[in-house]
Design an enzyme around this catalytic site. Structure first.
Site, mmCIF file in Angstrom:
data_model
loop_
_atom_site.group_PDB
_atom_site.id
_atom_site.type_symbol
_atom_site.label_atom_id
_atom_site.label_comp_id
_atom_site.label_asym_id
_atom_site.label_seq_id
_atom_site.Cartn_x
_atom_site.Cartn_y
_atom_site.Cartn_z
ATOM 1 N N ILE A 102 91.561 -18.713 -26.892
ATOM 2 C CA ILE A 102 90.333 -17.933 -26.812
ATOM 3 C C ILE A 102 89.451 -18.311 -27.992
ATOM 4 C CG2 ILE A 102 89.387 -15.595 -27.064
ATOM 5 C CD1 ILE A 102 91.783 -14.585 -25.492
ATOM 6 N N LYS A 103 88.186 -18.504 -27.681
ATOM 7 C CA LYS A 103 87.210 -18.736 -28.732
ATOM 8 C C LYS A 103 86.368 -17.484 -28.831
ATOM 9 C CE LYS A 103 83.445 -21.639 -30.264
ATOM 10 N NZ LYS A 103 82.313 -22.469 -29.860
#
Lengths: 297, 297, 297, 297
Positions: free
Chosen positions: B155-156
Site C-alpha cells: 500500500i502506498k
C-alpha cells in the site's frame, strides 16, 4: 446531433455490432450528425484501442451522416493525437472539453483549445460541461474561443442555467455566429430553444422527439414544441438521473443495444427502475412499438 | 522505490533517452524498484502508445531492478488492459489508484481493486492519494483490500495526516502484513518513518537522501534520520509545491533530463523559481556536483 | 500578525481566560497585531454570541496592539454585520475571504469585497485562501480589489504556489502598494520572504520564530533567515497538518491554553502525536522552557 | 411540509411581514408543517439575529401548524445552540444536515447527529443533501442514525438518484419506520412517490400541487398523480434551476412576497427569465389568479 451510448456485451467488451445498429437507426432519422465517445458514451472508461474500434464502427455505419467524435483528454497533446486518429478514420469533427487543473486558469483553457484547434485535422465542437469537467468557462472565454480559433465550428453549452448563458454567449460572439447547441439530456430543452439554441447535442433515447421539438421551434410553432416537451419531460427527467444505465436500458428496449451493460465502475440499473420505466413508457407511449421510430410526433 | 518523472523534449514528445538515463541512475543507487507513470509522471497526459514506449524504455534500462508501472484509469477494464500491457512488457508490478464516481461507494472501490487484482498478470500496489483521486479510502476499506485481494502486495499511503493512518492500517491489516510506503514528496518523511513506514515511494529528486533516511531509521539511528530530514526539508518543501516543474528542473540540473518541459496543460517553472532553486541548492549542497550521486549522507 | 487559536474548555465552551492569556503573550512579543477568529480559529464553528465574547476578550487583553477579526461569512450582509460588531467592540481591522458560489464569478467576488469595504467601519485584509474557500482569485481580480476598494489595507496570500503569485500581485497592484502577507502555517516562509512578502499572518505556535525570520530578511541577513527556517521547518511541517489540534497542543504546552480541545466535528490530536511532538520539540529546543518567549533566535 | 423562502426587502433586510404572509398562506393549505431557514431559505446568509427574527415571525403566523427550523451549522455545538433557540421560540422540530470535513468520516457524521439529537429540545429531521453539504451519507449510516438516535423523527432524502436510495433506507431502518420525505424541488416527485416517499419537504412555489399529488398517491390514483406531475413538470424544472431567484419571483407573483430580492452573493433573476416565466405559467395555468390557492387540481 444525438450523442450515442457506447454498447458493451455483458462481459464489458465493446459491442461494435450494436454500435453500428444504433448509428444506422439514428442516421436514418435524418439527423445532422451523430456523436460518439462523449461523456455519457463512457469514453473515459475506454482504452485507445477501444476508441479506435468504436470510431471505425460508427463511421462505417453512418454512411453520409457526419460522425463527431469526443476526444477530450487531460493532456493537450493526447487530445490532438486522438483528434488525428478520429480524422484519419473518417470523423467529420471532434468534440472537446477542457480538463480541470489545480488552479483554474482561463489562459490555459484557451491555449488548450488553440493547440487542439491547430493540431486537429477536422473542425471542433467546444463543450462547456462543468458538471463533468469541473471547469467553469465564463462568457468572455467562450466568446474568445469562438472568435479566435477558426477550427471551432460550434459550442455545446451545458452549464446551468443554460438559457441566460446561451443568450450571453450569442451576444458576445459578435460577428462569428457559431452554432450553439445544448445538452443535459434535454432537461431544459424547451427553455433552451426559447433562448435561441440551434438544437440538441445530447443522448435522450428518443432523438426523434428532440428533432420534432427543434422543427416546431423553427416553424415558430411553440405550442407544439411545448406540448412535445411536456409530454416527454417525465421520461427526460427519469433518464437524465446520474449514470447512463437508464438510457442504455431504453435503447435495449428499442432493439438497438443487445445488452444494457455499463462498464465498471459505472452503476447498473438501480433496483426498481425496470418496473418504473415500464410504467412510465406505457403511460407516455401506450401500445407503441419502441423498435421503430416514433411516428406522428 | 522512487517515482520517476516522464521526460519530454521541448516539443512535448516523449524523451525515452532521458527516461533510460534516469532509470539507470536511480537503479544504480541500489533502490528496491523504480516506478514509472505515476501521477507526477504525468501519466494522465499520455496516450496509450506513449505509455507503451515509456514502459519499454524503463524496463530496458532497469536491468535487474524491478519496474513498477502506474496503470490507474477511470475504467476498471481499461486499468486491467494497461496492467496486461505492463506485464507483457516486463513490468514487475503495477500501481493502482481508484477513480472518483459521483457517489462515493466503498463497495465499488473494493470491486475495482478486486477485478484489477484478478485481471493483472503482476502484483499490485494500492495507492491511497485523495489529493489526486478525490477518493477517500477509510482504514477498514484499505485493510479489506489488503486482506482479501491476494495480488495486492503493498500500500502506498498518501492521505494526510499520514502517520496516524499508517498506524491504523498496519493494525487493521492483521495477519497480512503488507509493505506500506509513503509519498507526498517525503514532506512528512521523518514522521512517516517514526510511525512505521517501510520506506518511500515518491519522486523527490534526490532519492539517495531518502535511502539514507530509511537506512538510518532501520538502524534505529533517529538522530541521523532527523538530521538528514532537517537538512533537506527546505528542498523537499520547495519541490513538492503543486506541479512537477520544480522536480523536473532539478533532474535537469542533475544531468538526467535533457529538458524540463512539462506537458500542457501542466504549468512550467514559475518566474523566479530558477533563482530561488539555485540559492537553495547552493545553501544545502555548497559546491556539490549534482550530476553524481550525493556522497557521505 | 499571528493568527490565534480559539481556546475551548474540555466541554467545548469558549475559554475567554485562555484567549486573554494567549493575546497578552503574543502582544508582548511586540507583534504588529493579533488576528482572532480566522479559519484555524475555528470561527465557522462559533455562534455569533461566541464571536462577540471572543472579540471582547481579545480586545481587552490586547492593550495597544491592534486586533484584527476574521468576519468571513457566506452572506455579504452578514459579513458586514459581523464587521460592524467587530468595529464597535474595538477591533482595528477585519479579515475577509469570499465564499464559493456554484458558479465561480469574479464580478460577484469583487462586489462582495466592494460592499464589505463600503459597509465595514474598519479597514479590511483580503484573504486569498482557496484551500478553505474553494474560491480561486486570479491576479487581476486581486489587483482590482486592491486598487479600487480604499478600505482594503492588505492582502493575505495563501494560494499555492505563493511566491510567484506574490510577485505577480505586487506588480499588478501598481501604484497602490498594499501590505502583502502570507500564511499557510509558514510552510513556504523562507520562499515567501524571498519573493517579497511583508511578513506572516499565520498561526504557527512559535510566532517569535517568524518575527525573527522577518527581522533577518529586512536586515538582508538571508543566512540567518534560512537557518531559522531550516531549524524550525520540521515543526512547521508537523504543525500544519490538517486540523488545528497539533497547534493547540503546542499552545497548551506553552502554558497558554488550559485545554487543547477542538470543537466537534474538528479532529482531536491523532494517536501517537503527543509522543512525536515531544520528541520533535526536544530535538529542536532541547531543555527549553516553552512557557516563556524563545530567546536568542 | 413546504420549505419556505426567506423574504427580503429590496435593501436585503429581512421582510418579516412577507414571511408571515407566506406562512399563513401555506398553513392555510392544510399542510403538515412549514419549514423555514432551509438551504433555499438562504439560511447560510443570515446572522443569528436574522434567524431569531425569522423564527419568531414564522411561529407567530403559523398558528397550530408545526414550524420546522433549519439549524444546520458547521459546528456541532453551534447547531445545538440554534436548536435550543428554535425550540425556545416555539419551533416544533429542527432540520439538520451535516457539514463536510476535509476527510469524510461516517463516525463523525453520526456523532454530529447524536450530539444534536441529545442537545436539541425538539425532534430533528435528518437531511441528506450532498449537493449542498458535500457529505455523502450511505444507507447504513442513515439507517444507524434512524435506529440509534431517538429524537430523529424523519429523514429528508435528497441524494440522487432518490428512488433506489429511498427503498434501500426504508428496508435498512427495519423496525423504526420513520417518515421519509423527498425534496429537490419535486423534480423526481412522481418517481419518489412510486418508491414509497411519504411526501414532499421542498420549496416548489405551488405546494398545493404537491399536496394533490401526495393525496392521489395515497388513494392509489396513480393516473391522477402522473397527470399532475406531467402538467406541472415544466414549471418544476424551470424553478429548480440553480439559485432561488425563480422561486422568489413566482412567490412575488402569487402576492406572497413584496419583493423577489435574493441576498448577495446569490444571483438575481437571469435576463429573459421574467418573460419565459410568464409564458410558461400562462401555458400551464391560463387565466388563473395565482394569488389564491389553485383550485380543482
Amino acid at each position: 446531433m444525438p450523442i450515442l451510448a457506447t454498447p458493451f456485451h455483458a462481459d464489458e467488451s465493446l459491442d461494435t455490432e450494436s454500435l453500428g445498429r444504433l448509428v444506422r437507426f439514428v442516421a436514418g432519422l435524418g439527423v445532422d450528425g451523430v456523436t460518439v465517445l462523449g461523456v455519457l458514451g463512457e469514453s473515459n472508461r475506454l482504452s485507445d484501442a477501444n476508441r479506435e474500434a468504436a470510431i471505425r464502427a460508427a463511421v462505417a455505419a453512418a454512411g453520409k451522416t457526419p460522425v463527431i467524435v469526443g476526444v477530450s483528454h487531460p493532456g493537450t497533446q493526447a487530445t490532438i493525437d486522438l483528434a488525428k486518429m478520429a480524422g484519419s478514420l473518417g470523423a467529420s469533427a471532434v468534440m472537446v472539453a477542457p480538463s480541470a487543473e489545480g488552479v483554474p486558469n482561463d489562459e490555459r483553457v484557451f491555449e488548450y483549445f488553440r493547440r487542439v484547434g491547430a493540431g486537429s485535422p477536422v473542425p471542433i465542437v467546444a463543450q462547456d460541461h462543468p458538471a463533468s469537467t469541473a471547469v467553469h468557462m465564463g462568457v468572455p472565454l467562450l466568446a474568445r474561443i469562438a472568435r479566435e480559433i477558426p477550427s471551432v465550428m460550434g459550442i455545446k453549452l451545458e452549464a446551468v442555467p443554460t438559457p441566460p448563458k446561451l443568450r450571453a454567449v450569442r451576444t458576445a460572439m459578435g460577428d462569428r455566429p457559431l452554432r450553439i447547441t445544448t445538452g443535459l439530456g434535454a432537461l431544459y430543452g424547451l427553455f433552451d430553444l426559447e433562448a435561441g439554441s440551434d438544437g440538441f447535442n445530447t443522448g435522450f433515447a428518443f432523438p426523434e422527439v428532440l428533432q420534432a421539438m427543434v422543427a416546431a421551434a423553427r416553424d415558430g410553432d411553440w405550442a407544439r414544441a411545448r406540448a412535445l416537451y411536456t409530454r416527454f419531460l417525465p421520461l427526460i427527467v427519469f433518464e437524465q438521473q446520474p449514470g447512463v444505465a437508464v438510457r442504455k436500458e431504453i435503447l435495449r428496449r428499442r432493439g438497438l443495444l443487445s445488452d444494457a451493460t455499463v462498464r465498471h465502475p459505472g452503476a447498473g440499473l438501480p433496483a426498481g427502475y425496470a418496473e418504473q420505466l415500464t410504467t412510465l413508457i406505457e403511460s407516455i407511449l401506450p401500445g407503441v412499438d419502441l423498435r421503430v421510430p416514433l411516428a406522428g410526433l
